[in-house]
Design an enzyme around this catalytic site. Structure first.
Site, PDB file in Angstrom:
ATOM      1  N   HIS A 114       4.729  -9.329   0.013  1.00  0.00           N
ATOM      2  CA  HIS A 114       4.170 -10.587  -0.485  1.00  0.00           C
ATOM      3  C   HIS A 114       5.261 -11.518  -0.992  1.00  0.00           C
ATOM      4  O   HIS A 114       4.983 -12.473  -1.698  1.00  0.00           O
ATOM      5  CB  HIS A 114       3.199 -10.320  -1.636  1.00  0.00           C
ATOM      6  CG  HIS A 114       2.175  -9.283  -1.344  1.00  0.00           C
ATOM      7  ND1 HIS A 114       1.327  -9.377  -0.276  1.00  0.00           N
ATOM      8  CD2 HIS A 114       1.866  -8.120  -1.963  1.00  0.00           C
ATOM      9  CE1 HIS A 114       0.527  -8.314  -0.264  1.00  0.00           C
ATOM     10  NE2 HIS A 114       0.848  -7.524  -1.267  1.00  0.00           N
ATOM     11  N   HIS A 123      -3.192  -8.763   2.416  1.00  0.00           N
ATOM     12  CA  HIS A 123      -2.812  -7.437   2.893  1.00  0.00           C
ATOM     13  C   HIS A 123      -3.095  -7.269   4.371  1.00  0.00           C
ATOM     14  O   HIS A 123      -3.274  -6.162   4.864  1.00  0.00           O
ATOM     15  CB  HIS A 123      -3.534  -6.351   2.101  1.00  0.00           C
ATOM     16  CG  HIS A 123      -3.116  -6.335   0.666  1.00  0.00           C
ATOM     17  ND1 HIS A 123      -3.706  -7.125  -0.276  1.00  0.00           N
ATOM     18  CD2 HIS A 123      -2.132  -5.658   0.023  1.00  0.00           C
ATOM     19  CE1 HIS A 123      -3.131  -6.923  -1.452  1.00  0.00           C
ATOM     20  NE2 HIS A 123      -2.169  -6.045  -1.301  1.00  0.00           N
TER      21      HIS A 123
END
Ligand SMILES: Nc1ncnc2c1ncn2[C@@H]1O[C@H](COP(=O)(O)OP(=O)(O)O)[C@@H](O)[C@H]1O
Ligand SMILES: Nc1ncnc2c1ncn2[C@@H]1O[C@H](COP(=O)(O)OP(=O)(O)O)[C@@H](O)[C@H]1O
Ligand SMILES: [Mg+2]
Ligand SMILES: [Mg+2]
Ligand SMILES: [Mg+2]
Ligand SMILES: [Mg+2]
Lengths: 225, 332, 332, 225
Positions: free
Chosen positions: C56, C219
């Site tokens: 991320h 995700h």
């Protein structure tokens, strides 16, 4: 559209309106062949040559539309075309085609109709402009390699007694041959030169558009009859 | 083609709207497609403008601001801007001390800036000097060709020379420094995938799953050679070796940038930088400053480029000087 | 799979090497996989740690530094870190004033941080409080489910609450503020492509050329629904509408973030932001601050998310307070 | 591997070494089925369940390797397993499987061999740990939906007089059925819950790995004869 040797229709002189038809015909050609030009540019460049010329020729036709009457001279028209290309295209082809028309404008000056010799002088001035701007030489795999043989053929045709239409058709054919002859070359100028040996085996996009430019001239002259 | 755009022909105009909405500290001239500082620099200081095709963001618009550029001229995607844009920007930013044009070495950029320089000098009398960056070691230099491409060193140059201009150096000094920076920097790039030019609508080239392109520039063009896909350690070698064999970086500090090409996430850039750092250390290059991230990109291309600049105390001082732009920011 | 990596199982360890090479202002504990400020904050100030799966970036390691986090615990790609990492980080960063754990609401993250909290309290007696972010309007909230995901608001929270901690507020005040920020923020994301998890070796899902996923998290999971690919203006609507219908943003300033998901270049993010800005303005949302770029990503996924945070003068002041991290930097 | 009702070999008690075999067999299973587990997790999660369990079970086997002799009790072993999973897996499955083994350790305490009832107590304590940690209920589409019917079947088998191996085999079968029964469910816990209705039509990855865990127990017991 081969050469029309022996045709009876003899084009005597080229009006400003016919020059506009030339531009309009070139605009149509780059629209029609835009995807092809961009594909050529994808192989050895940056995939924008079609979009560049479509944007430029649309701007040109926008700028000259409805102005044919007010544009007095060939020089005024061609100067407007050159400036429009310079300020709307960008990239390599913008300054090159722009300079082509700016120099062509200087050559034609305030003439309102051009004889065959004047057309040749106009084209030659244009090509000189491209060389002055881009320093390309024969075999560098650029638009020069279509334009230069095209103009040579134009000159030879006139010398051998053909009219301006016949000369333009000879020029278009020779430019097409010149375009095809760029395929085996190693690019030495422009973006394709970064590829080195890998530029071999691909037609130069600018040579392809230049062949269209001369074909459009022949088409406009043929239509002008 | 999957992109966050409306119509391909509106990409630049639409993106500039977003830039002006997001950055009140910038002023966007939508007609000329020029990004300015909202607050111009002081009178008497040299101004810097750069520009080029779009699709390399944050270059150049993201580097407009205090300590870096005064204006960025935005061309269509991968297409150099037109001379009228540069003339307009030159006239607007001049503070009486002249303007430096920072141009990446591409035929189109060079010609358009050249025409702009001629026009600006004729029209307005503004003194314009030009530096052309050509740091890409993937391309062999030669007087017969278009020469090397200008890539990553452009970012470092805009930062360092921007600081010098902010300090009040005159145009000759600024020009000298910019040429020195260009001469001391080298870059090399590679791609895992092609990018897709919006107007073209499909990838510029096809690249099989097990191949990569070494020696790419920033216009989605194929690289110098297609080679088998390799791991990051091996890729780092293929990027660093040609840089180090082209210039001697021993005996002084260096500034290193590892830039993503637009489609590669930060975690991979850091990973690759880890490998690059090992190689530079092994070769005795003393890395004094580092940038890792997307700084000079090629639309959505996956890949990265490495730039190494031979610095000195003076250059490091200018590097560390305050900068406040969307893309680089420190000390302010 | 084409990535700048060595072996899939080494991605995190290798990337952390690059982070420590690139950032002398950070200290990386490679054994525990924790990124710290090289220079800890003053004694007596509340410390902030965050963490989560990797992939991320810049979240969270890129937000470690003055004015933001004290430490980031890095899990494997898309896998929450383990409690021992958080226990270690908590012990190291505590300056006697307690530690705030900033956790994105995912079952894994919540459970691992929970275990860490229990262990830290038992082992070291450090006072730990936890804020769980859950700002994703794509997910319907319910006491029967895992609830909403924590996404973009986490970035804004880390900045604002980091400033409050730096000012010296105590743990209760910091916790209160962090809960308020979470309650006042909403996010929505979309994807044009899947991402590829290195260990999986292929895209998590297939998405046809003419479809996109609306309501994705970070995700690589599929979104709430698959819808026809649309232009940026239409996409902006699909992102902004659910945010505005979930919370009333009238009557005060807002902070807006448009984050790329990792594979989308900046030019597209600005373009999309231009459309988002139009919609917010139409809806009467007063945008006081803006961030456009990659801040919370999902590996190489193409797409973007929008976060809107209802602010006030106090929150804007904390937003504007100095911050010096790899990913966000101003005022210092 | 169906149930072996009526088999003559009666497993009387389960040694710590057999528990190690169980873990080793589970490790082999997640290696073999890792890609499948990750594919299940790709459909409704984040594509890491296989990698998570491979990393975890490799760490577990590394931690217990060569320690069988020194690990005195079942409790010591299972505690080490739990701690290793908690500190090496992360994600949802790390704390869940970790807690399973930590609670199992508490249930077995310092026993060095377990009778059938003790094995059931161990498994039940583990499942209670999962519930305490994750709050899953029947039908939430989680590992609970494989483990709970598995343990019920284990208990019923014992009640109906089967030995520990028979019970484990019944448990493995029931867990496999439970795993398959997650397919039509809407996920209410874990990452798959974000998908809402779109989680229907996919087997839950955690249920699949839990079915492997109980199958591995049956396999280890069968090998122990
Ligand atoms: N120095 C040069 N002289 C003549 N023609 C050139 C030169 N450099 C490039 N060209 C021509 O320009 C063409 C590319 O035009 P275009 O794709 O529009 O610009 P760009 O290369 O900037 O993307 C080439 O195919 C070539 O024919
Ligand atoms: N609250 C919960 N209770 C029980 N099991 C859960 C819960 N949440 C998730 N799980 C299980 O965890 C599995 C996912 O594990 P894994 O993929 O390793 O972790 P993550 O979801 O963090 O990526 C799911 O398939 C589900 O069986
Ligand atoms: Mg091109
Ligand atoms: Mg171009
Ligand atoms: Mg995960
Ligand atoms: Mg998972």
């Amino acid at each position: 559209m081969g050469t029309l040797t022996g045709t009876v229709a003899v084009t005597e002189s080229v009006s400003v309106a016919t020059l506009v038809d030339w531009l309009s015909s070139f605009r149509d050609a780059v629209h029609e062949q835009g995807t092809y030009l961009t594909e050529l540019d994808s192989a050895i460049g940056d995939a924008d040559h079609g979009a560049n010329l479509i944007r430029g020729m649309d701007a040109v036709m926008g700028a000259v539309a409805g102005e044919v009457s007010t544009v007095g001279s060939a020089g005024d028209l061609l100067k407007k075309v050159g400036m429009t290309l310079v300020t709307s295209v960008g990239g390599a082809s913008g300054p090159l085609y722009g300079t082509f028309f700016l120099r062509a404008a200087t050559a034609t000056g305030d003439a309102t109709s051009l004889d065959a010799a004047a057309v040749l002088a106009m084209l030659r001035a244009g090509l000189e402009g491209i060389v002055a701007r881009g320093k390309a030489e024969a075999g560098d795999k650029t638009m020069y390699d279509a334009l230069a043989p095209g103009l040579d053929a134009f000159a030879s045709a006139l010398e051998s007694g053909r009219d301006v239409l016949g000369a333009a058709e000879a020029a278009a054919d020779a430019a097409a041959d010149g375009r095809d002859a760029t395929e085996p070359l190693i690019a030495l100028k422009g973006r394709a030169s970064y590829l080195g040996e890998r530029s071999v085996g691909h037609i130069d996009p600018g040579a392809a558009s230049s062949a269209l430019l001369l074909r459009a001239l022949a088409d406009a002259l043929a239509a002008a009859g | 083609m999957k992109k966050l755009i409306n119509k391909p022909e509106d990409v630049l105009a639409d993106a500039l709207k977003g830039v002006s909405e997001a950055h009140p500290e910038l002023r966007v001239d939508h007609q000329h497609r020029v990004i300015y500082r909202a607050q111009p620099k002081d009178h008497g200081k040299v101004a810097l403008i750069s520009g080029g095709g779009s699709g390399h963001e944050p270059l150049h618009g993201g580097f407009v601001g205090v300590g870096m550029l005064d204006a960025a001229c935005c061309g269509e995607v991968f297409t150099s801007p037109t001379p009228d844009q540069m003339v307009e920007a030159t006239t607007v930013v001049d503070q009486g001390a002249g303007v430096l044009h920072i141009v990446k070495n591409y035929t189109g950029d060079v010609m358009n800036f050249e025409m702009a320089g001629e026009m600006a000098a004729a029209d307005s009398g503004v003194r314009v000097e030009t530096v052309v960056t050509d740091d890409d070691v993937a391309v062999q230099d030669s007087t017969w060709t278009a020469g090397r491409r200008g890539v990553g060193v452009t970012v470092l140059l805009e930062k360092i020379v921007g600081a010098a201009a902010e300090e009040g150096r005159d145009l000759d000094a600024v020009l000298d420094l910019s040429k020195r920076i260009n001469a001391q920097g080298r870059s090399m790039g590679m791609a895992l995938t092609s990018c897709t030019v919006p107007a073209a609508g499909k990838p510029t080239f096809d690249l099989p799953e097990d191949q990569m392109e070494m020696g790419v520039g920033i216009h989605g063009e194929p690289g110098r050679k297609r080679v088998p896909l390799a791991g990051a350690a091996e890729i780092a070698e293929q990027l660093v070796d040609p840089i180090l064999s082209d210039l001697d970086f021993q005996g002084g500090p260096s500034i290193v940038m590892l830039s993503g090409l637009g489609g590669t996430p930060l975690i991979e850039l850091y990973l690759l930088y880890g490998e690059v750092a090992v190689l530079l250390e092994k070769a005795g290059v003393q890395v004094a400053r580092t940038l890792v991230g997307d700084y000079i990109t090629s639309l959505d291309m996956a890949g990265a480029s490495v730039t190494v600049l031979k610095a000195d105390d003076e250059i490091l001082r200018l590097w560390d000087a305050p900068v406040k732009t969307a893309g680089l920011r420190w000390g302010l």
